[in-house]
Design an enzyme around this catalytic site. Structure first.
Site, PDB file in Angstrom:
ATOM      1  CB  CYS A  62      -0.917  -0.016   1.221  1.00  0.00           C
ATOM      2  SG  CYS A  62      -1.777   1.540   1.494  1.00  0.00           S
ATOM      3  CB  CYS A  65       0.952   1.218   4.352  1.00  0.00           C
ATOM      4  SG  CYS A  65      -0.747   0.698   4.678  1.00  0.00           S
TER       5      CYS A  65
END
Length: 150
Positions: A62, A65
């Site tokens: 991600c 993230c």
């Protein structure tokens, strides 16, 4: 030949051992600040009596993230001295059943658990001070609720 003299290009053994010890201590210390929760440990940990768990749910691929960088580790360091507050993380790529069970649909997601129940979802700014204030506030609410129930 002097056996006590260090050889050129080699680190003396005592310096090597000191360096190794420092490295091990730093590794253990940094990993203790944020606790990795798995399918095997998640349920038991978040049910710990009188303990607030602030948990980040992420996946390695991600971009959001990745963009938060060391934020969660930095929060773990700041919160390390706080009684009854734990900072955890779940890799949803590895622990998919955990993430499904607690209704994770986007990454990163930050949730607070107290005695096995989800009590809050964080949606504020992504900086250490804001996260710290949020979890301290949630811990205070949980403490007040517990006093009223007793």
């Amino acid at each position: 030949m002097d056996l006590g003299a260090p050889r050129r290009g080699r680190l003396p053994i005592h310096l090597f051992l000191v360096s190794l010890t420092v490295l091990v201590v730093l590794t253990v210390r940094s990993s203790a600040e944020v606790i990795t929760l798995t399918e095997e440990t998640f349920s038991d940990k978040i049910k710990e009596k009188d303990t607030i768990w602030f948990v980040q749910f992420c996946v390695p691929w991600c971009k959001h993230c990745k963009n938060i960088g060391t934020l969660w580790e930095d929060l773990g360091k700041v919160m390390e001295g706080e009684d009854e507050i734990e900072i955890g993380q779940v890799d949803c790529g590895v622990s998919k059943p955990v993430c499904s069970k607690v209704d994770i649909h986007s990454y990163p997601t930050f949730k607070v658990f107290y005695e096995g129940e989800e009590v809050a979802k964080y949606k504020g700014p992504r900086d250490v001070e804001s996260l710290k204030n949020f979890v301290l506030n949630e811990a205070e609410k949980a403490g007040e609720a517990k006093l009223q129930a007793d």
